[in-house]
Design an enzyme around this catalytic site. Sequence first.
Site, PDB file in Angstrom:
ATOM      1  N   PRO A 104       5.752   0.664   7.792  1.00  0.00           N
ATOM      2  CG  PRO A 104       5.022   2.520   9.018  1.00  0.00           C
ATOM      3  CD  PRO A 104       5.597   1.143   9.174  1.00  0.00           C
ATOM      4  CG  ASP A 105       5.243   3.682   1.872  1.00  0.00           C
ATOM      5  OD1 ASP A 105       4.515   4.340   2.634  1.00  0.00           O
ATOM      6  OD2 ASP A 105       4.918   3.434   0.689  1.00  0.00           O
ATOM      7  CG  PHE A 106       9.676   7.239   4.379  1.00  0.00           C
ATOM      8  CD1 PHE A 106      10.036   7.788   5.596  1.00  0.00           C
ATOM      9  CD2 PHE A 106      10.359   6.118   3.922  1.00  0.00           C
ATOM     10  CE1 PHE A 106      11.058   7.234   6.345  1.00  0.00           C
ATOM     11  CE2 PHE A 106      11.382   5.566   4.662  1.00  0.00           C
ATOM     12  CZ  PHE A 106      11.735   6.120   5.869  1.00  0.00           C
ATOM     13  NE  ARG A 107       9.007  11.363   0.019  1.00  0.00           N
ATOM     14  CZ  ARG A 107      10.102  10.805   0.522  1.00  0.00           C
ATOM     15  NH1 ARG A 107      10.261   9.500   0.493  1.00  0.00           N
ATOM     16  NH2 ARG A 107      11.044  11.557   1.059  1.00  0.00           N
ATOM     17  CG  ASN A 178      14.285   0.026   2.844  1.00  0.00           C
ATOM     18  OD1 ASN A 178      13.935   1.138   2.477  1.00  0.00           O
ATOM     19  ND2 ASN A 178      13.800  -1.091   2.335  1.00  0.00           N
ATOM     20  CG  ASP A 180      14.111  -2.508   6.945  1.00  0.00           C
ATOM     21  OD1 ASP A 180      15.112  -3.001   6.383  1.00  0.00           O
ATOM     22  OD2 ASP A 180      13.048  -2.267   6.341  1.00  0.00           O
ATOM     23  CG  HIS A 197      19.008   6.843   2.852  1.00  0.00           C
ATOM     24  ND1 HIS A 197      17.724   6.989   2.375  1.00  0.00           N
ATOM     25  CD2 HIS A 197      19.809   7.476   1.951  1.00  0.00           C
ATOM     26  CE1 HIS A 197      17.763   7.694   1.241  1.00  0.00           C
ATOM     27  NE2 HIS A 197      19.013   7.983   0.963  1.00  0.00           N
TER      28      HIS A 197
HETATM   29  P1  OAD Z   1       8.593   6.143  -0.227  1.00  0.00           P
HETATM   30  O1  OAD Z   1       7.558   6.004   0.825  1.00  0.00           O
HETATM   31  O2  OAD Z   1       8.921   7.496  -0.714  1.00  0.00           O
HETATM   32  O3  OAD Z   1       8.187   5.291  -1.502  1.00  0.00           O
HETATM   33  C1  OAD Z   1       7.787   3.963  -1.394  1.00  0.00           C
HETATM   34  C2  OAD Z   1       7.299   3.505  -2.765  1.00  0.00           C
HETATM   35  O4  OAD Z   1       7.015   2.122  -2.684  1.00  0.00           O
HETATM   36  C3  OAD Z   1       6.022   4.190  -3.228  1.00  0.00           C
HETATM   37  O5  OAD Z   1       6.111   4.425  -4.635  1.00  0.00           O
HETATM   38  C4  OAD Z   1       4.930   3.149  -2.938  1.00  0.00           C
HETATM   39  O6  OAD Z   1       3.843   3.218  -3.835  1.00  0.00           O
HETATM   40  C5  OAD Z   1       5.692   1.875  -3.152  1.00  0.00           C
HETATM   41  N1  OAD Z   1       5.214   0.730  -2.371  1.00  0.00           N
HETATM   42  C6  OAD Z   1       4.821   0.669  -1.089  1.00  0.00           C
HETATM   43  N2  OAD Z   1       4.566  -0.591  -0.711  1.00  0.00           N
HETATM   44  C7  OAD Z   1       4.807  -1.366  -1.802  1.00  0.00           C
HETATM   45  C8  OAD Z   1       4.757  -2.764  -2.063  1.00  0.00           C
HETATM   46  N3  OAD Z   1       4.407  -3.655  -1.124  1.00  0.00           N
HETATM   47  N4  OAD Z   1       5.082  -3.181  -3.302  1.00  0.00           N
HETATM   48  C9  OAD Z   1       5.433  -2.311  -4.283  1.00  0.00           C
HETATM   49  N5  OAD Z   1       5.513  -0.983  -4.088  1.00  0.00           N
HETATM   50  C10 OAD Z   1       5.218  -0.513  -2.868  1.00  0.00           C
HETATM   51  O7  OAD Z   1       9.892   5.392   0.320  1.00  0.00           O
HETATM   52  P2  OAD Z   1      11.378   5.499  -0.222  1.00  0.00           P
HETATM   53  O8  OAD Z   1      11.409   5.728  -1.684  1.00  0.00           O
HETATM   54  O9  OAD Z   1      12.119   4.348   0.321  1.00  0.00           O
HETATM   55  O10 OAD Z   1      15.068   8.861   3.857  1.00  0.00           O
HETATM   56  O11 OAD Z   1      11.860   6.818   0.517  1.00  0.00           O
HETATM   57  C11 OAD Z   1      13.163   7.290   0.308  1.00  0.00           C
HETATM   58  C12 OAD Z   1      13.687   8.010   1.521  1.00  0.00           C
HETATM   59  O12 OAD Z   1      12.756   9.000   1.942  1.00  0.00           O
HETATM   60  C13 OAD Z   1      13.826   7.143   2.751  1.00  0.00           C
HETATM   61  O13 OAD Z   1      15.021   6.394   2.753  1.00  0.00           O
HETATM   62  C14 OAD Z   1      13.813   8.160   3.853  1.00  0.00           C
HETATM   63  C15 OAD Z   1      12.723   9.072   3.381  1.00  0.00           C
HETATM   64  O14 OAD Z   1      12.825  10.384   3.740  1.00  0.00           O
HETATM   65  C16 OAD Z   1      15.614   9.210   5.014  1.00  0.00           C
HETATM   66  O15 OAD Z   1      15.090   9.013   6.060  1.00  0.00           O
HETATM   67  C17 OAD Z   1      16.936   9.891   4.865  1.00  0.00           C
END
Ligand code: OAD
Length: 372
Positions: A104-107, A178, A180, A197
């Site tokens: 999963p992503d974060f937000r 990432n 991972d 990170h």
């Molecule tokens: P986010 O979860 O903040 O953002 C992910 C983005 O990818 C969002 O805009 C989603 O809409 C988009 N997304 C998700 N799945 C997708 C897909 N299959 N294709 C295209 N877009 C997609 O994640 P990050 O930006 O990576 O830090 O978060 C940044 C940092 O926040 C992470 O490295 C982590 C977190 O806190 C630490 O842990 C220090």
Amino acid sequence: MSDNDETPDDEDVQSAVEYLKMLQQGNMFNGREGLLEQLKELAQKGVHPLEVLQAMRKPVQEEPMAQVLDSFDLEGIAKYIAEKGCQRIVVMCGAGISTSAGIPDFRTPGTGLYDNLQRFNLPQAESIFELNFFRRNPGAFYELAREMWPGNFEPTPAHYFIRLLHEKGLLLRCYSQNIDSLERRAGLPGDKLVAAHGNFDEAHVIDTEPEVLVDINELKSALDKGEEGWQKLREDKGGLVKPKIVFFGEELPERFARLHRTDLANCDLLIVMGTSLVVHPFAGLVGYAARSAPRLLINRDQAGTCDGLKFGFRFHLAEAQNWRDAFHAGDCDSGCKALSELLGWKEDLQALVDSKGAASVTRAPWVEPESQ
Ligand code: OAD
């Protein structure tokens, strides 16, 4: 923020107040007590301090240049790559390139990690990655770390696309947020990657100077034994041990500091994929790209635009105000496949995906063959 400003949502108030406390603990308001009082008042109305601070920022004006793209889309980018003979592409990526692998992503509301941490009863979701919180409550992060430990996830087509750029001789560097390690698993050499990170390759004892490193497997076996295990490890090492992933409140790796300015200043194209671009200093890299270098964002939604990010993307502005930015709305995998196809490299990408990175791929016609 709730939809109705007159009746703030309790959760909004709580989240705004907690966040403000965190900023205060970091001595952010020394000498700016007036601002703190204003933010406190607004927090009681459910207005998040970040919203206020963001609104206080003056957008940076940029003098438009002559257009460097024929069209502000994947076609325009593909044409630019081939006609200019790009060889110094920088990729920036985030959690969105790994969601199709099952991570999963974060937000993303609902599915993102930060919407699924209720069991830890955190002051706010990000606390799980905050050093101060970890010092006081290591158990929460340790439990999550066991679940997040890189396992048998496979790289996605987006990861193989980054590898493809490398095999074609076009990749200057990939900056990833990432943890991972899937870029490496897709076969990207270590010198082409900046794991901004950190990752789970190593562990360290926090608050040690000089830093004390711990074998990551030692941490893994301690965590597998639960609280007893990590308490024992803490005693043995004289402090809490954590994987070398970057927490809020920690510096990014030295490699990031050393390389990013030169790489971005020298890039001939920036491709940003799968990130909300809200975490700094990583997000700021977008603004360091050479002004004449086109920038492409492949993401489900717009991110990093210049109204919120210094020298950020301008694809949402009228054409006279945008000379180089393209946004492809959609999934990273399909965006990468479409771009590969436009470049005539659809089969190469598919071969890397099918062979899990074992296929060999020829260099781009404008790139010198690799010297033996
Ligand atoms: P986010 O979860 O903040 O953002 C992910 C983005 O990818 C969002 O805009 C989603 O809409 C988009 N997304 C998700 N799945 C997708 C897909 N299959 N294709 C295209 N877009 C997609 O994640 P990050 O930006 O990576 O830090 O978060 C940044 C940092 O926040 C992470 O490295 C982590 C977190 O806190 C630490 O842990 C220090």
